[in-house]
Design a protein around this motif. Structure first.
Motif, PDB file in Angstrom:
ATOM      1  N   ASN A  33    -138.390  39.529   4.284  1.00 49.63           N
ATOM      2  CA  ASN A  33    -139.483  40.057   3.469  1.00 49.63           C
ATOM      3  C   ASN A  33    -139.022  40.642   2.139  1.00 49.63           C
ATOM      4  O   ASN A  33    -139.820  41.236   1.412  1.00 49.63           O
ATOM      5  N   GLY A  34    -137.737  40.506   1.834  1.00 49.15           N
ATOM      6  CA  GLY A  34    -137.240  40.953   0.542  1.00 49.15           C
ATOM      7  C   GLY A  34    -137.109  42.457   0.399  1.00 49.15           C
ATOM      8  O   GLY A  34    -137.109  42.985  -0.717  1.00 49.15           O
ATOM      9  N   ILE A  35    -136.954  43.173   1.514  1.00 52.84           N
ATOM     10  CA  ILE A  35    -136.761  44.619   1.470  1.00 52.84           C
ATOM     11  C   ILE A  35    -135.355  44.916   0.945  1.00 52.84           C
ATOM     12  O   ILE A  35    -134.369  44.334   1.410  1.00 52.84           O
ATOM     13  N   THR A  36    -135.250  45.806  -0.015  1.00 54.71           N
ATOM     14  CA  THR A  36    -133.948  46.089  -0.625  1.00 54.71           C
ATOM     15  C   THR A  36    -133.331  47.405  -0.162  1.00 54.71           C
ATOM     16  O   THR A  36    -132.150  47.643  -0.405  1.00 54.71           O
ATOM     17  N   GLU A  37    -134.114  48.262   0.486  1.00 51.62           N
ATOM     18  CA  GLU A  37    -133.599  49.556   0.938  1.00 51.62           C
ATOM     19  C   GLU A  37    -133.426  49.547   2.452  1.00 51.62           C
ATOM     20  O   GLU A  37    -134.358  49.804   3.204  1.00 51.62           O
ATOM     21  N   GLY A  38    -132.206  49.202   2.879  1.00 50.81           N
ATOM     22  CA  GLY A  38    -131.869  49.262   4.291  1.00 50.81           C
ATOM     23  C   GLY A  38    -131.220  50.602   4.609  1.00 50.81           C
ATOM     24  O   GLY A  38    -131.270  51.543   3.816  1.00 50.81           O
ATOM     25  N   GLU A  72    -135.635  62.150  17.909  1.00 51.02           N
ATOM     26  CA  GLU A  72    -135.384  62.959  16.718  1.00 51.02           C
ATOM     27  C   GLU A  72    -134.225  62.394  15.897  1.00 51.02           C
ATOM     28  O   GLU A  72    -133.170  62.050  16.434  1.00 51.02           O
ATOM     29  N   ILE A  73    -134.417  62.341  14.583  1.00 48.60           N
ATOM     30  CA  ILE A  73    -133.399  61.831  13.674  1.00 48.60           C
ATOM     31  C   ILE A  73    -132.374  62.927  13.389  1.00 48.60           C
ATOM     32  O   ILE A  73    -132.731  64.061  13.068  1.00 48.60           O
ATOM     33  N   LEU A  74    -131.096  62.550  13.483  1.00 51.15           N
ATOM     34  CA  LEU A  74    -130.006  63.491  13.227  1.00 51.15           C
ATOM     35  C   LEU A  74    -129.351  63.248  11.867  1.00 51.15           C
ATOM     36  O   LEU A  74    -129.047  64.185  11.140  1.00 51.15           O
ATOM     37  N   ILE A  75    -129.099  61.982  11.549  1.00 47.37           N
ATOM     38  CA  ILE A  75    -128.455  61.603  10.284  1.00 47.37           C
ATOM     39  C   ILE A  75    -129.045  60.267   9.850  1.00 47.37           C
ATOM     40  O   ILE A  75    -129.325  59.399  10.687  1.00 47.37           O
ATOM     41  N   ARG A  76    -129.213  60.100   8.548  1.00 50.44           N
ATOM     42  CA  ARG A  76    -129.577  58.784   8.046  1.00 50.44           C
ATOM     43  C   ARG A  76    -128.890  58.537   6.706  1.00 50.44           C
ATOM     44  O   ARG A  76    -128.674  59.454   5.925  1.00 50.44           O
ATOM     45  N   GLN A  77    -128.565  57.259   6.484  1.00 47.70           N
ATOM     46  CA  GLN A  77    -127.848  56.869   5.271  1.00 47.70           C
ATOM     47  C   GLN A  77    -128.443  55.586   4.722  1.00 47.70           C
ATOM     48  O   GLN A  77    -128.553  54.588   5.439  1.00 47.70           O
ATOM     49  N   GLN A  78    -128.813  55.598   3.455  1.00 49.19           N
ATOM     50  CA  GLN A  78    -129.378  54.406   2.831  1.00 49.19           C
ATOM     51  C   GLN A  78    -128.290  53.384   2.528  1.00 49.19           C
ATOM     52  O   GLN A  78    -127.167  53.729   2.168  1.00 49.19           O
ATOM     53  N   VAL A  79    -128.644  52.112   2.690  1.00 47.01           N
ATOM     54  CA  VAL A  79    -127.777  50.991   2.331  1.00 47.01           C
ATOM     55  C   VAL A  79    -128.617  50.015   1.515  1.00 47.01           C
ATOM     56  O   VAL A  79    -129.645  49.524   1.994  1.00 47.01           O
ATOM     57  N   ILE A  80    -128.199  49.739   0.282  1.00 45.16           N
ATOM     58  CA  ILE A  80    -128.939  48.828  -0.574  1.00 45.16           C
ATOM     59  C   ILE A  80    -128.634  47.379  -0.187  1.00 45.16           C
ATOM     60  O   ILE A  80    -127.473  46.990  -0.045  1.00 45.16           O
TER      61      ILE A  80
END
Length: 308
Positions: free
Chosen positions: A120-125, A140-148
Motif C-alpha cells: 500500500n506504499g506506507i513509508t513509516e514502518g 501495553e506498549i513499552l518501546i517503539r521505534q520508527q523505521v522509514i
C-alpha cells in the motif's frame, strides 16, 4: 536476568546473536511450522548450548507451561510466534511475555502487516515492543521505534531493517525492565486495523486496475518470499521479481498490460492503468531467475498483452 526466547522467523536472529555473548538466554522455542527456521535455530542454539524446544499447536498449552516451569525465565521475548500463549502462562515469568511486533501498533496489527504496508506504499514502518495479554497485539506498549521504508524497499530489505532495529531495542528493553524505567502505554483500539496473510489472489498483477506505482509496490511486497508478483500469459504464469516506474510515453489507446518495448539494456516496458508504464527488470520462472529481456525466450513479443 534469565531470558527465554520464542522465535518463528529469521527476523529475530540478530537480537538472539546480540544476547548470546552475555549468556542470558536459558531456553529457546519455535513452532513446528517452518522446518528451515527450526534447523537454523538448532544450529544457533547448539553452538551456545541453549536448549531448543519445537512446539506443536495441538499440545502447545501443556508444553509451554512445562517449558516455563523447567527453565524459570524472568522474561520471555517473543520474536514472531504463531500460537496463542495461554492466559494463565502470561504472568508466570516475573516480567511476563514481551512481543517484538515488526510494525507500528495499534495501526498495523496482525500476522503479516509488512506485506500490506509495502503493498500500500506506507513509508513509516517500525518496531513495537509490548507486553502480551490474552489477545494478539493488544497489550501495553513499552518501546517503539520508527523505521522509514523507502519506495523501492522490498519485503526482504525491510525485514533486515526491522530485524536489526529489534536487536538495538533489546538492550534498552532489558535495562528498562530491571530498573523499572519503562512507562507502559495503553493502545488506542479505535486506531487499530488487522492485517492477515495475503491470499493467493492478492499476489497477482491486475493490469487493468493497477497503476505503475501500485504494481511496483506489489512486486516489492512479494520479493523474495513469493519470488515476485505473479503474471498470467496464455495460461502460463511467471513472477516479476524486480521493477521500477518508467517515464516511457504510452500511446493513447494502448491497453494496460501491453508490452511496448523489449530491450536488453533497459528491460521490458509494459503499459499500466492511466497511460503509465512500468519497467520489468527481473523475472522468475520455473526454469530460474532471469533478466526481463529473456521473456523473448519464452515467446513473448512487443505488442502482446499480458492477461489482466
Amino acid at each position: 536476568m534469565r531470558i527465554a526466547i520464542l522465535c518463528n522467523d529469521r527476523i529475530g536472529f540478530p537480537a538472539i546473536h546480540q544476547l548470546l555473548p552475555h549468556r542470558l538466554i536459558v531456553a529457546a522455542g519455535t513452532s513446528d511450522r517452518l522446518p528451515e527456521t527450526t534447523m537454523a535455530l538448532q544450529q544457533l542454539c547448539g553452538m551456545a548450548a541453549i536448549p531448543l524446544q519445537v512446539f506443536s499447536k495441538a499440545n502447545f498449552a501443556t508444553e509451554i507451561r512445562s517449558w516455563l516451569q523447567q527453565h524459570q525465565p524472568d522474561v520471555v521475548l517473543v520474536k514472531t510466534f504463531p500460537y496463542k500463549i495461554p492466559a494463565d502462562a502470561l504472568n508466570v515469568p516475573k516480567f511476563g511475555f514481551i512481543n517484538f511486533h515488526y510494525a507500528p501498533l495499534p495501526a498495523f496489527r496482525g500476522s503479516n502487516p509488512l506485506f500490506w504496508m509495502i503493498r500500500n506504499g506506507i513509508t513509516e514502518g517500525g518496531v513495537t515492543l509490548h507486553k502480551m495479554d490474552e489477545t494478539f497485539d493488544t497489550g501495553e506498549i513499552l518501546i517503539r521505534q520508527q523505521v522509514i521504508l523507502q519506495p523501492d524497499t522490498s519485503f526482504g530489505m525491510a525485514v533486515s531493517q526491522l530485524a536489526f532495529t529489534g536487536a538495538t531495542l533489546t538492550g534498552p528493553l532489558l535495562q528498562g525492565l530491571l530498573n523499572s524505567s519503562l512507562t507502559p502505554m495503553d493502545q488506542d483500539s479505535s486506531l487499530a486495523k488487522w492485517y492477515g496473510r495475503p491470499k493467493p489472489e492478492d499476489l497477482f498483477i491486475r493490469w487493468n486496475t493497477m497503476t505503475a506505482t501500485e504494481i511496483r509496490n506489489l512486486v516489492n511486497a512479494c520479493n523474495p518470499w513469493n519470488r515476485g508478483a505473479v503474471v498470467r500469459f496464455r495460461g502460463w504464469t511467471f513472477a516479476i521479481t524486480d521493477s521500477s516506474v518508467s517515464d516511457n510515453t504510452v500511446a493513447d489507446g494502448t491497453a494496460p498490460g501491453t508490452i511496448i518495448s523489449m530491450d536488453e539494456n533497459i528491460g521490458v516496458i509494459v503499459s499500466c492503468k492511466g497511460s503509465e508504464a512500468i519497467r520489468i527488470n527481473a523475472i522468475y520462472t520455473e526454469e530460474g531467475y532471469f533478466s526481463a529481456f529473456r521473456l523473448k525466450t519464452f515467446g513473448i513479443q512487443v505488442g502482446e498483452k499480458l492477461d489482466a
